[in-house]
Design a protein around this motif. Structure first.
Motif, PDB file in Angstrom:
ATOM      1  N   ILE A 125       0.844  -1.193   0.000  1.00 29.40           N
ATOM      2  CA  ILE A 125       0.000   0.000   0.000  1.00 29.40           C
ATOM      3  C   ILE A 125       0.879   1.242   0.000  1.00 29.40           C
ATOM      4  O   ILE A 125       1.731   1.421   0.887  1.00 29.40           O
ATOM      5  N   SER A 126       0.708   2.061  -0.989  1.00 31.35           N
ATOM      6  CA  SER A 126       1.356   3.372  -1.143  1.00 31.35           C
ATOM      7  C   SER A 126       2.769   3.296  -1.694  1.00 31.35           C
ATOM      8  O   SER A 126       3.071   3.924  -2.717  1.00 31.35           O
ATOM      9  N   VAL A 127       3.676   2.564  -1.057  1.00 28.68           N
ATOM     10  CA  VAL A 127       5.076   2.554  -1.483  1.00 28.68           C
ATOM     11  C   VAL A 127       5.299   1.477  -2.540  1.00 28.68           C
ATOM     12  O   VAL A 127       5.031   0.297  -2.301  1.00 28.68           O
ATOM     13  N   PRO A 128       5.816   1.857  -3.707  1.00 30.96           N
ATOM     14  CA  PRO A 128       6.033   0.889  -4.786  1.00 30.96           C
ATOM     15  C   PRO A 128       7.255   0.019  -4.533  1.00 30.96           C
ATOM     16  O   PRO A 128       7.974   0.209  -3.541  1.00 30.96           O
ATOM     17  N   HIS A 129       7.490  -0.922  -5.440  1.00 25.38           N
ATOM     18  CA  HIS A 129       8.701  -1.740  -5.347  1.00 25.38           C
ATOM     19  C   HIS A 129       9.926  -0.818  -5.263  1.00 25.38           C
ATOM     20  O   HIS A 129       9.971   0.239  -5.906  1.00 25.38           O
ATOM     21  N   PRO A 130      10.929  -1.171  -4.455  1.00 21.70           N
ATOM     22  CA  PRO A 130      12.102  -0.299  -4.308  1.00 21.70           C
ATOM     23  C   PRO A 130      12.745   0.093  -5.633  1.00 21.70           C
ATOM     24  O   PRO A 130      13.196   1.236  -5.796  1.00 21.70           O
ATOM     25  N   TRP A 227      -2.257   2.142  -4.865  1.00 19.98           N
ATOM     26  CA  TRP A 227      -1.823   3.540  -4.857  1.00 19.98           C
ATOM     27  C   TRP A 227      -3.063   4.418  -4.859  1.00 19.98           C
ATOM     28  O   TRP A 227      -4.066   4.100  -5.499  1.00 19.98           O
ATOM     29  N   SER A 228      -2.998   5.538  -4.132  1.00 26.09           N
ATOM     30  CA  SER A 228      -4.142   6.449  -4.052  1.00 26.09           C
ATOM     31  C   SER A 228      -3.828   7.755  -4.773  1.00 26.09           C
ATOM     32  O   SER A 228      -2.717   8.286  -4.659  1.00 26.09           O
ATOM     33  N   SER A 229      -4.816   8.258  -5.497  1.00 21.54           N
ATOM     34  CA  SER A 229      -4.577   9.417  -6.360  1.00 21.54           C
ATOM     35  C   SER A 229      -4.294  10.690  -5.581  1.00 21.54           C
ATOM     36  O   SER A 229      -3.732  11.639  -6.130  1.00 21.54           O
ATOM     37  N   GLY A 230      -4.666  10.724  -4.295  1.00 19.38           N
ATOM     38  CA  GLY A 230      -4.402  11.902  -3.482  1.00 19.38           C
ATOM     39  C   GLY A 230      -3.168  11.795  -2.615  1.00 19.38           C
ATOM     40  O   GLY A 230      -2.983  12.596  -1.697  1.00 19.38           O
ATOM     41  N   ASP A 231      -2.303  10.834  -2.917  1.00 15.72           N
ATOM     42  CA  ASP A 231      -1.084  10.631  -2.131  1.00 15.72           C
ATOM     43  C   ASP A 231      -0.066  11.713  -2.480  1.00 15.72           C
ATOM     44  O   ASP A 231       0.413  11.782  -3.613  1.00 15.72           O
ATOM     45  N   THR A 232       0.271  12.547  -1.510  1.00 21.34           N
ATOM     46  CA  THR A 232       1.236  13.619  -1.755  1.00 21.34           C
ATOM     47  C   THR A 232       2.681  13.146  -1.610  1.00 21.34           C
ATOM     48  O   THR A 232       3.603  13.839  -2.038  1.00 21.34           O
ATOM     49  N   ALA A 233       2.888  11.967  -1.003  1.00 22.79           N
ATOM     50  CA  ALA A 233       4.244  11.482  -0.762  1.00 22.79           C
ATOM     51  C   ALA A 233       4.763  10.573  -1.859  1.00 22.79           C
ATOM     52  O   ALA A 233       5.969  10.514  -2.112  1.00 22.79           O
ATOM     53  N   LEU A 234       3.870   9.832  -2.522  1.00 24.80           N
ATOM     54  CA  LEU A 234       4.272   8.855  -3.541  1.00 24.80           C
ATOM     55  C   LEU A 234       3.612   9.171  -4.874  1.00 24.80           C
ATOM     56  O   LEU A 234       2.409   9.403  -4.947  1.00 24.80           O
ATOM     57  N   SER A 235       4.405   9.135  -5.930  1.00 24.49           N
ATOM     58  CA  SER A 235       3.919   9.539  -7.241  1.00 24.49           C
ATOM     59  C   SER A 235       3.275   8.380  -7.994  1.00 24.49           C
ATOM     60  O   SER A 235       3.538   7.212  -7.722  1.00 24.49           O
ATOM     61  N   ARG A 236       2.455   8.733  -8.969  1.00 22.04           N
ATOM     62  CA  ARG A 236       1.856   7.726  -9.852  1.00 22.04           C
ATOM     63  C   ARG A 236       2.937   6.999 -10.641  1.00 22.04           C
ATOM     64  O   ARG A 236       2.796   5.820 -10.962  1.00 22.04           O
ATOM     65  N   ARG A 237       4.020   7.689 -10.937  1.00 23.45           N
ATOM     66  CA  ARG A 237       5.085   7.087 -11.740  1.00 23.45           C
ATOM     67  C   ARG A 237       5.626   5.817 -11.081  1.00 23.45           C
ATOM     68  O   ARG A 237       5.826   4.798 -11.734  1.00 23.45           O
ATOM     69  N   GLY A 238       5.878   5.867  -9.779  1.00 22.41           N
ATOM     70  CA  GLY A 238       6.359   4.686  -9.086  1.00 22.41           C
ATOM     71  C   GLY A 238       5.369   3.540  -9.152  1.00 22.41           C
ATOM     72  O   GLY A 238       5.749   2.379  -9.346  1.00 22.41           O
ATOM     73  N   ALA A 239       4.080   3.855  -9.008  1.00 21.67           N
ATOM     74  CA  ALA A 239       3.045   2.824  -9.091  1.00 21.67           C
ATOM     75  C   ALA A 239       3.008   2.202 -10.478  1.00 21.67           C
ATOM     76  O   ALA A 239       2.882   0.979 -10.628  1.00 21.67           O
ATOM     77  N   GLU A 240       3.168   3.038 -11.506  1.00 21.38           N
ATOM     78  CA  GLU A 240       3.114   2.533 -12.881  1.00 21.38           C
ATOM     79  C   GLU A 240       4.316   1.655 -13.215  1.00 21.38           C
ATOM     80  O   GLU A 240       4.211   0.732 -14.025  1.00 21.38           O
ATOM     81  N   LEU A 241       5.451   1.920 -12.609  1.00 19.87           N
ATOM     82  CA  LEU A 241       6.668   1.155 -12.888  1.00 19.87           C
ATOM     83  C   LEU A 241       6.749  -0.161 -12.122  1.00 19.87           C
ATOM     84  O   LEU A 241       7.532  -1.047 -12.484  1.00 19.87           O
ATOM     85  N   VAL A 255      -6.881   3.760  -5.947  1.00 24.40           N
ATOM     86  CA  VAL A 255      -8.006   4.244  -5.156  1.00 24.40           C
ATOM     87  C   VAL A 255      -8.125   5.749  -5.396  1.00 24.40           C
ATOM     88  O   VAL A 255      -7.246   6.522  -5.003  1.00 24.40           O
ATOM     89  N   GLU A 256      -9.178   6.145  -6.050  1.00 27.88           N
ATOM     90  CA  GLU A 256      -9.334   7.546  -6.432  1.00 27.88           C
ATOM     91  C   GLU A 256      -9.774   8.396  -5.243  1.00 27.88           C
ATOM     92  O   GLU A 256     -10.592   7.990  -4.426  1.00 27.88           O
ATOM     93  N   GLY A 257      -9.196   9.600  -5.183  1.00 30.76           N
ATOM     94  CA  GLY A 257      -9.638  10.589  -4.216  1.00 30.76           C
ATOM     95  C   GLY A 257      -9.237  10.338  -2.778  1.00 30.76           C
ATOM     96  O   GLY A 257      -9.748  10.996  -1.869  1.00 30.76           O
ATOM     97  N   ALA A 258      -8.331   9.414  -2.543  1.00 31.86           N
ATOM     98  CA  ALA A 258      -7.910   9.101  -1.174  1.00 31.86           C
ATOM     99  C   ALA A 258      -6.493   9.612  -0.938  1.00 31.86           C
ATOM    100  O   ALA A 258      -5.697   9.740  -1.865  1.00 31.86           O
ATOM    101  N   ASP A 264      -6.385   3.961   7.343  1.00 30.69           N
ATOM    102  CA  ASP A 264      -7.289   4.724   8.202  1.00 30.69           C
ATOM    103  C   ASP A 264      -8.489   5.259   7.422  1.00 30.69           C
ATOM    104  O   ASP A 264      -9.602   5.308   7.942  1.00 30.69           O
ATOM    105  N   GLU A 265      -8.249   5.643   6.185  1.00 28.91           N
ATOM    106  CA  GLU A 265      -9.259   6.357   5.407  1.00 28.91           C
ATOM    107  C   GLU A 265     -10.182   5.439   4.611  1.00 28.91           C
ATOM    108  O   GLU A 265     -11.387   5.700   4.503  1.00 28.91           O
ATOM    109  N   ARG A 266      -9.638   4.364   4.066  1.00 27.80           N
ATOM    110  CA  ARG A 266     -10.425   3.471   3.206  1.00 27.80           C
ATOM    111  C   ARG A 266     -10.219   1.990   3.580  1.00 27.80           C
ATOM    112  O   ARG A 266      -9.859   1.184   2.718  1.00 27.80           O
ATOM    113  N   PRO A 267     -10.445   1.621   4.826  1.00 25.02           N
ATOM    114  CA  PRO A 267     -10.220   0.216   5.204  1.00 25.02           C
ATOM    115  C   PRO A 267     -11.133  -0.757   4.473  1.00 25.02           C
ATOM    116  O   PRO A 267     -10.735  -1.890   4.188  1.00 25.02           O
TER     117      PRO A 267
END
Length: 283
Positions: A125-130, A227-241, A255-258, A264-267
């Motif tokens: 969740i959130s953090v992509p492969h290293p 990956w959530s579209s409102g994540d300010t710490a992790l980019s879509r690019r990492g998720a796509e790769l 997950v859109e809009g999270a 905590d937000e979308r269990p």
């Protein structure tokens, strides 16, 4: 008869564990991120428990009161992974379903890559492969998003500032989308218990020589990355790769809009994603 696991030890350190759900159910090991504890996964665990899964969530190194070494070298990825390996072996239940959020996802990636025999399925969740994260630093805006990691390298000052001026910590986390009740939990469980300095050591260990944080091998187990579209710490690019670094069956769930704080937000949505990934492999 199986019993609940409330703690385990490794190398003289004592780790607290939250063990919930049907005791004989398939085991999900869930790993929290920064700056949170296993309580951040409580709602997800309850929802998985209602589906018949047993969730085991440790307070990881730097967070459990009995496992807070001061040296940043004690927070190398090899040590963080070895802690969870010890937990899985303590459970004695064979390969587990592994879930990780934020830094917990980074540990989960490395564990699944280096110990695939211990992992049946993986949900990150959130953090992509290293490897994907490393590439996103130079092919997208991830470097800009990760500026705070550089600030955390300063000795002593960050924890003193964030502890002595709670409003600074509140503003920083609120801008990432963290809700007020979750902020209050951070103050109770991290700041008030003295865990903030050792929690920051996860970041400070990034510069320890030989710490292989961004060099995990390809992951051969079935994986869903969230990956959530409102994540300010992790980019879509990492998720796509990320799919390039998984040789097992792979799915990307957006997950859109999270915000970044999905457990905590979308269990509810996360529970559906985890259950779907588990169901994708034979029982």
């Amino acid at each position: 008869m199986r019993t609940r696991l409330t703690a385990f030890t490794r190398d003289g350190f004592h780790f607290d564990v939250v063990d919930s759900g049907p005791i004989d159910g398939p085991v999900v090991v869930a790993l929290h991120g920064f700056p949170q504890t296993a309580s951040s996964l409580a709602e997800l665990a309850a929802l998985l428990g209602a589906r018949g899964y047993r969730t085991v969530a440790p307070d990881q190194r730097g967070y459990s009161p009995g496992a807070r070494p001061r040296a940043r070298s004690a927070y190398r990825m090899a040590e963080l992974v070895a802690d969870v390996v010890a937990l899985i072996r303590e459970l004695g239940r064979g390969p587990v379903h592994l879930v990780g959020h934020d830094w917990g996802a980074m540990v989960a990636w490395s564990l699944a890559a280096r110990h695939p025999d211990l992992v049946r399925t993986l949900v990150t969740i959130s953090v992509p492969h290293p490897g994907a994260f490393a590439r996103s630093l130079v092919t997208g805006d991830q470097l800009f998003r990760s500026f705070y990691m550089g600030l955390f390298q300063i000795p002593v000052l960050p924890e003193r500032l964030l502890t002595s001026r709670p409003a600074v910590l509140d503003r920083a986390l609120a801008t990432t989308g963290m809700a007020p009740d979750v902020l209050a939990r951070v103050h109770r469980e991290i700041v008030a218990t003295g865990a903030l300095p050792t929690a920051l050591n996860w970041y400070r260990a990034l510069l320890v020589p030989g710490n292989r944080v961004l060099s995990a091998p390809l992951v051969p187990v079935p994986v869903t990355h969230v990956w959530s579209s409102g994540d300010t710490a992790l980019s879509r690019r990492g998720a796509e790769l990320t799919g390039r670094f998984v040789t097992g069956d792979y799915r990307l769930a957006v997950v859109e809009g999270a915000s970044h704080w999905l457990p905590d937000e979308r269990p509810d949505e996360l529970a559906e994603i985890v259950a779907a990934r588990i169901a994708s492999v034979p029982a």
